[in-house]
Design a protein around this motif. Structure first.
Motif, PDB file in Angstrom:
ATOM      1  N   UNK A 198       0.863  -1.181   0.000  1.00  0.00           N
ATOM      2  CA  UNK A 198       0.000   0.000   0.000  1.00  0.00           C
ATOM      3  C   UNK A 198       0.899   1.230   0.000  1.00  0.00           C
ATOM      4  N   UNK A 199       0.340   2.349  -0.429  1.00  0.00           N
ATOM      5  CA  UNK A 199       1.121   3.584  -0.518  1.00  0.00           C
ATOM      6  C   UNK A 199       0.776   4.534   0.623  1.00  0.00           C
ATOM      7  N   UNK A 200       1.786   5.011   1.318  1.00  0.00           N
ATOM      8  CA  UNK A 200       1.587   6.003   2.369  1.00  0.00           C
ATOM      9  C   UNK A 200       1.091   7.311   1.747  1.00  0.00           C
ATOM     10  N   UNK A 201       0.051   7.873   2.341  1.00  0.00           N
ATOM     11  CA  UNK A 201      -0.457   9.154   1.883  1.00  0.00           C
ATOM     12  C   UNK A 201      -1.474   9.074   0.759  1.00  0.00           C
ATOM     13  N   UNK A 202      -1.795   7.845   0.315  1.00  0.00           N
ATOM     14  CA  UNK A 202      -2.736   7.707  -0.808  1.00  0.00           C
ATOM     15  C   UNK A 202      -4.066   7.122  -0.347  1.00  0.00           C
ATOM     16  N   UNK A 203      -4.367   7.286   0.925  1.00  0.00           N
ATOM     17  CA  UNK A 203      -5.557   6.648   1.493  1.00  0.00           C
ATOM     18  C   UNK A 203      -6.843   7.124   0.827  1.00  0.00           C
ATOM     19  N   UNK A 204      -6.869   8.383   0.432  1.00  0.00           N
ATOM     20  CA  UNK A 204      -8.098   8.950  -0.143  1.00  0.00           C
ATOM     21  C   UNK A 204      -8.077   9.025  -1.664  1.00  0.00           C
ATOM     22  N   UNK A 205      -6.938   8.653  -2.275  1.00  0.00           N
ATOM     23  CA  UNK A 205      -6.879   8.676  -3.728  1.00  0.00           C
ATOM     24  C   UNK A 205      -7.720   7.530  -4.284  1.00  0.00           C
ATOM     25  N   UNK A 206      -8.483   7.823  -5.301  1.00  0.00           N
ATOM     26  CA  UNK A 206      -9.408   6.821  -5.818  1.00  0.00           C
ATOM     27  C   UNK A 206      -8.872   6.160  -7.085  1.00  0.00           C
ATOM     28  N   UNK A 207      -9.237   4.899  -7.241  1.00  0.00           N
ATOM     29  CA  UNK A 207      -8.963   4.160  -8.462  1.00  0.00           C
ATOM     30  C   UNK A 207     -10.292   3.641  -8.991  1.00  0.00           C
TER      31      UNK A 207
END
Length: 286
Positions: free
Chosen positions: A140-149
């Motif tokens: 998982x990527x730190x800081x990308x919790x709210x980025x959508x795919x």
């Protein structure tokens, strides 16, 4: 072989992390030699990854990879102690996370490629399952919790993944993790974004971050480990960074994180010393 699986949704940083790990496997400080198997399905991809990062030069980050492809990359890693570790890295398609989400939601596949991708996963994990020892890395990527795919945050895909892999059973009705999995890890990429104030422990902050944003997924992996007696019921959170990245495309590679994962893989995989005592040592190590 020890099979080493890499799971990660598109844009999680999995490909860059895998390239860094392969580069460290080829040129790492605790590695004497890397012998690739040129006959494996992912041979060409493996060599591309192994040449991605050079600690002596500025490296160019790879473009976004095709999310539909799964690769098997086999090679033998020789440690400084002379032991040979036969490894098969399996880079699982990012498209699988969309597939698992659709399946967990009871929705039909939108493209034939999705049906093909999930069929490939079923073949690897269930139908053509081997008796080899296995290690799983979830990225998982730190800081990308709210980025959508495709309209959804990555936690939705991670929860669907848990539902899907928990539903998979071997031919005896057991969890696919029950008899041959040695460890499950959660790798958090881009941890250089994690800022700690003076006196704060970065490892503790990272653990808090994982529990706060990925708690359901982390606890689900922990339950798998506890239920199947994997790694003492523990899921280790591993920080990861490529090093200093500039202009989003260029990197001054810091080998430390990648080398620590290579060392971990060698510690957790079978190693055999070639020579007169090779057979005896292989038997004693199980």
């Amino acid at each position: 072989y020890t099979e080493v699986y890499f799971w990660g949704i598109p844009s999680s940083g999995k490909t860059c992390a895998l390239g860094a790990i392969m580069s460290a496997a080829k040129n790492g400080t605790n590695v004497k030699a890397m012998h690739p198997d040129g006959n494996c399905q992912g041979a060409a991809y493996m060599m591309q990854l192994a040449d991605l990062f050079d600690p002596e030069a500025v490296s160019v980050l790879p473009p976004r990879t095709d999310v539909q492809d799964t690769y098997e990359m086999r090679f033998t890693l020789v440690g400084e102690d002379g032991r040979e570790h036969k490894l098969a890295f399996i880079d699982l398609s990012g498209e699988l996370f969309t597939c698992m989400h659709l399946k967990a939601s009871g929705l039909p596949f939108e493209r034939q490629e999705q049906a093909d991708a999930i069929n490939t996963l079923d073949n690897i994990l269930v139908k053509n399952r081997t008796n080899n020892r296995k290690i799983h890395f979830f990225v998982v990527e730190y800081g990308a919790e709210n980025r959508q795919y495709e309209g959804l945050p990555q936690i939705n895909y991670l929860k669907a993944t848990l539902n899907y892999i928990n539903s998979l059973k071997d031919n005896k009705g057991n969890s696919i993790f029950k008899t041959s999995t040695d460890a499950i890890y959660l790798v958090v990429t881009k941890v250089d974004k994690l800022k700690a104030h003076k006196g704060q422990n970065k490892s503790a902050l990272l653990s808090e971050h994982v529990i706060g944003h990925y708690g359901d997924f982390y606890n689900g992996l922990k339950q798998i480990c506890e239920a199947n007696q994997i790694n003492g019921g523990k899921v280790s959170v591993l920080p990861f960074s490529l090093g200093k990245v500039c202009f989003q495309n260029y990197c001054k590679f810091n080998t430390a994180y990648a080398e620590s994962i290579v060392n971990l893989i060698m510690e957790r995989s079978d190693g055999y010393r070639i020579g007169k005592r090779g057979l005896l040592e292989s038997i004693l190590r199980g």
